[in-house]
Design an enzyme around this catalytic site. Structure first.
Site, mmCIF file in Angstrom:
data_model
loop_
_atom_site.group_PDB
_atom_site.id
_atom_site.type_symbol
_atom_site.label_atom_id
_atom_site.label_comp_id
_atom_site.label_asym_id
_atom_site.label_seq_id
_atom_site.Cartn_x
_atom_site.Cartn_y
_atom_site.Cartn_z
ATOM 1 N N ARG A 1 0.780 -1.206 0.143
ATOM 2 C CA ARG A 1 0.343 -0.024 0.198
ATOM 3 C C ARG A 1 0.741 1.833 0.721
ATOM 4 O O ARG A 1 0.357 2.687 0.739
ATOM 5 C CB ARG A 1 -0.912 0.254 1.338
ATOM 6 C CG ARG A 1 -1.702 -1.041 0.760
ATOM 7 C CD ARG A 1 -2.666 -1.313 2.386
ATOM 8 N NE ARG A 1 -3.622 -1.704 2.338
ATOM 9 C CZ ARG A 1 -3.578 -3.555 2.761
ATOM 10 N NH1 ARG A 1 -2.746 -3.211 3.845
ATOM 11 N NH2 ARG A 1 -5.061 -4.093 2.797
ATOM 12 N N LYS B 1 2.481 11.007 -10.987
ATOM 13 C CA LYS B 1 1.439 10.081 -12.354
ATOM 14 C C LYS B 1 2.571 8.739 -12.365
ATOM 15 O O LYS B 1 3.167 8.923 -13.243
ATOM 16 C CB LYS B 1 1.267 10.711 -13.258
ATOM 17 C CG LYS B 1 0.705 12.123 -13.429
ATOM 18 C CD LYS B 1 -0.440 12.000 -14.435
ATOM 19 C CE LYS B 1 -1.034 13.329 -14.543
ATOM 20 N NZ LYS B 1 -2.274 13.942 -16.151
ATOM 21 N N GLU C 1 8.687 18.733 -25.289
ATOM 22 C CA GLU C 1 8.171 19.109 -24.524
ATOM 23 C C GLU C 1 8.623 20.836 -23.685
ATOM 24 O O GLU C 1 7.908 20.828 -22.339
ATOM 25 C CB GLU C 1 8.405 18.062 -22.841
ATOM 26 C CG GLU C 1 7.827 16.480 -23.669
ATOM 27 C CD GLU C 1 6.149 16.511 -23.210
ATOM 28 O OE1 GLU C 1 5.470 17.192 -22.978
ATOM 29 O OE2 GLU C 1 5.504 15.803 -23.492
ATOM 30 N N LYS D 1 6.291 22.998 -13.903
ATOM 31 C CA LYS D 1 5.767 21.431 -13.392
ATOM 32 C C LYS D 1 5.582 22.066 -12.502
ATOM 33 O O LYS D 1 4.412 21.431 -12.001
ATOM 34 C CB LYS D 1 6.384 20.683 -14.313
ATOM 35 C CG LYS D 1 5.941 18.915 -14.212
ATOM 36 C CD LYS D 1 5.482 18.620 -14.845
ATOM 37 C CE LYS D 1 4.352 16.846 -14.646
ATOM 38 N NZ LYS D 1 4.148 16.205 -15.782
ATOM 39 N N GLU E 1 -5.389 17.031 -10.883
ATOM 40 C CA GLU E 1 -5.831 17.755 -12.603
ATOM 41 C C GLU E 1 -7.759 17.555 -12.213
ATOM 42 O O GLU E 1 -8.347 17.239 -12.861
ATOM 43 C CB GLU E 1 -5.696 16.455 -13.041
ATOM 44 C CG GLU E 1 -5.238 17.082 -15.344
ATOM 45 C CD GLU E 1 -5.211 16.443 -15.869
ATOM 46 O OE1 GLU E 1 -3.944 15.466 -15.060
ATOM 47 O OE2 GLU E 1 -5.645 16.432 -17.206
ATOM 48 N N ARG F 1 -3.638 21.417 -14.289
ATOM 49 C CA ARG F 1 -2.820 20.472 -14.757
ATOM 50 C C ARG F 1 -2.888 20.641 -16.358
ATOM 51 O O ARG F 1 -1.950 19.744 -17.161
ATOM 52 C CB ARG F 1 -2.978 19.481 -13.955
ATOM 53 C CG ARG F 1 -1.389 18.324 -14.461
ATOM 54 C CD ARG F 1 -0.997 17.569 -13.173
ATOM 55 N NE ARG F 1 -0.403 17.037 -13.739
ATOM 56 C CZ ARG F 1 0.241 15.733 -12.111
ATOM 57 N NH1 ARG F 1 -0.110 15.451 -10.975
ATOM 58 N NH2 ARG F 1 1.767 15.112 -12.133
ATOM 59 N N ASN G 1 -1.351 19.432 -21.137
ATOM 60 C CA ASN G 1 -1.636 18.413 -22.041
ATOM 61 C C ASN G 1 -1.222 18.996 -23.333
ATOM 62 O O ASN G 1 -2.404 18.363 -24.574
ATOM 63 C CB ASN G 1 -2.668 17.797 -22.330
ATOM 64 C CG ASN G 1 -2.771 17.152 -20.707
ATOM 65 O OD1 ASN G 1 -2.076 16.230 -20.959
ATOM 66 N ND2 ASN G 1 -3.233 16.235 -20.005
ATOM 67 N N HIS H 1 -1.298 17.407 -26.683
ATOM 68 C CA HIS H 1 -0.896 15.637 -26.324
ATOM 69 C C HIS H 1 -2.251 15.180 -26.768
ATOM 70 O O HIS H 1 -2.811 13.820 -27.271
ATOM 71 C CB HIS H 1 -0.981 15.009 -24.750
ATOM 72 C CG HIS H 1 0.346 15.910 -24.072
ATOM 73 N ND1 HIS H 1 0.754 16.945 -24.618
ATOM 74 C CD2 HIS H 1 1.560 15.018 -23.479
ATOM 75 C CE1 HIS H 1 2.338 16.795 -24.293
ATOM 76 N NE2 HIS H 1 2.155 15.326 -24.077
ATOM 77 N N HIS I 1 -1.986 12.514 -28.860
ATOM 78 C CA HIS I 1 -2.697 10.694 -28.369
ATOM 79 C C HIS I 1 -2.917 10.351 -29.706
ATOM 80 O O HIS I 1 -2.904 8.784 -29.604
ATOM 81 C CB HIS I 1 -3.331 10.719 -26.979
ATOM 82 C CG HIS I 1 -2.287 11.647 -25.723
ATOM 83 N ND1 HIS I 1 -2.918 11.443 -24.328
ATOM 84 C CD2 HIS I 1 -0.843 11.021 -25.373
ATOM 85 C CE1 HIS I 1 -1.812 11.780 -24.020
ATOM 86 N NE2 HIS I 1 -0.731 11.384 -24.705
ATOM 87 N N HIS J 1 6.615 9.384 -28.630
ATOM 88 C CA HIS J 1 5.652 10.411 -27.781
ATOM 89 C C HIS J 1 5.972 11.495 -28.656
ATOM 90 O O HIS J 1 4.881 12.820 -28.489
ATOM 91 C CB HIS J 1 5.529 9.592 -26.371
ATOM 92 C CG HIS J 1 4.881 10.559 -25.749
ATOM 93 N ND1 HIS J 1 3.458 10.711 -25.966
ATOM 94 C CD2 HIS J 1 5.132 11.643 -24.845
ATOM 95 C CE1 HIS J 1 2.936 11.439 -24.766
ATOM 96 N NE2 HIS J 1 3.777 12.425 -24.107
HETATM 97 N N1 GLY Z 1 2.453 14.770 -17.677
HETATM 98 C C1 GLY Z 1 1.458 15.277 -17.576
HETATM 99 C C2 GLY Z 1 1.458 15.935 -16.600
HETATM 100 O O1 GLY Z 1 2.288 15.299 -15.656
HETATM 101 O O2 GLY Z 1 0.188 16.226 -16.114
#
Ligand code: GLY
Length: 367
Positions: free
Chosen positions: A124, A146, A188, A228, A238, A245, A249, A252, A256, A269
């Protein structure tokens, strides 16, 4: 610390949870100290990495980390799956890692996401350290917590927000990064300029082409990390209804869809994001938000890094549109795009008509 070494940053997510992004002069020294500390305190340490890195950084693994149990996966997105995750869980269980121990994720985005999610879920939650080795991971995926894996049904469909103890960045690791991967990371970097830092965008325009030995690279990376970190601090999970956040994107949603329709692995990517940013710029221009001349500036900067600005092979526009509608960021059936108000100022919007999307896709080479 040498004079050129950038200052550390902090990802502020509340007391007891905030963590540093450290710019280290020598990852070997830093890891060596970490190994000694964990040994002294009788706490377990495990490394998760990929085979390419185990070869490229053989000295690190054969010397500093030789006593640390290491789980090595095949490089590439295909390792970010349930099977590999299960193997890592078993590995951690077999060496009896307890909750005082930690995992060190050494690699690019795939390793960070996979090892991060193994840490988030094993017992956990066990601590982990992010040691990004690609430009993309340094400026983006290693920061912000993430973690996750892919399913057959789509990328990153299972995961958790789970932050590392520290992000340890040694930009000299980029010296062994293939050129195409470096360029993909630059997509990026350019994204950060477009979404919220006009000065960064102009600085990138003014600089010669950056490369792993460029004297300005570390400070550019730090600037991206600080954007960031600020975005994550404001909107950790987000959940903001506008901006937040989701701004990360930019390019993206298109990117994507390109990866999905062309088949994963055809574009890196960052390459798909590069084409996606051009589509987002075209869309913003067609909507009257940015002038044509700005689209030209974006295309020129991306081309400087040999990044694609249109599809290498045409893809079907309707298929791309459908893939965008399936994107996991779609909320209540509505696709939210990141558009540009001007260079360095982006916003989220669902107010984009289908004909505008189709025209933007046509301009990037879809049929
Ligand atoms: N790569 C996008 C984020 O971390 O929200």
């Amino acid at each position: 610390m040498s004079e050129e070494q950038p200052e550390d940053l902090v990802v502020e997510i509340g007391e007891g949870r905030s963590y540093p992004i450290r710019f280290v002069e020598s990852i070997a020294d830093k890891l060596s100290r970490l190994v000694v500390q964990y040994m002294d305190e009788q706490k377990g340490l495990v490394v998760v990495t990929d085979m390419n890195l185990a070869v490229a950084q053989a000295l690190l693994f054969d010397d500093i980390l030789k006593e640390v149990p290491t789980f090595t996966v095949s490089p590439g997105e295909s390792s970010k799956n349930l099977l590999r995750l299960g193997e890592i869980w078993d590995f951690l269980a077999n060496i009896r890692l307890d909750r005082k121990g930690a995992v060190i994720a050494i690699g690019g985005g795939v390793i960070g996401d996979l090892a991060g999610f193994a840490s988030a879920s094993f017992l956990r939650g066990t601590s982990y350290f992010q040691v990004p080795t690609t430009l993309l991971a340094m400026v983006d995926s290693s920061i912000g917590g993430k973690t996750g894996i892919n399913l057959e049904a789509g990328k990153n469909l299972v995961g958790a927000f789970f932050h590392p103890e520290e992000v340890l960045i040694d930009t000299t690791l980029l010296k062994t990064l293939p050129d195409a991967e470096f360029s993909a990371g630059m997509a990026e970097v350019i994204k950060y300029g477009l979404l919220g830092d006009a000065e960064l965008f102009s600085r990138l325009e003014d600089l010669d082409r950056l490369h792993p030995e460029h004297p300005e690279l570390a400070s550019i990376i730090r600037r991206c990390c600080s954007i960031k970190a600020a975005v994550v601090s404001e909107d950790e999970q987000e959940t903001a209804t506008a901006g937040g956040r989701a701004l990360l994107n930019l390019g993206h949603t298109f990117g994507h869809a390109i990866e999905n329709v062309s088949g994963y692995g055809i574009y890196l990517h960052g390459e798909a994001v590069s084409i996606g940013m051009v589509a987002a710029a075209r869309m913003s221009c067609l909507k009257g938000w940015i002038p044509e001349v700005d689209v030209g500036r974006i295309v020129r900067l991306l081309k400087r890094y040999d990044l694609p600005v249109c599809l290498r092979q045409p893809l079907d526009r309707m298929e791309l549109l459908e893939a965008m509608r399936q994107d996991k960021k779609v909320r209540r059936g509505v696709v939210h795009f990141v558009a540009m108000r001007q260079l360095g100022d982006s916003f989220t919007t669902s107010e984009v008509e289908e004909h505008v999307l189709l025209e933007s896709l046509e301009i990037i080479g879809a049929e």
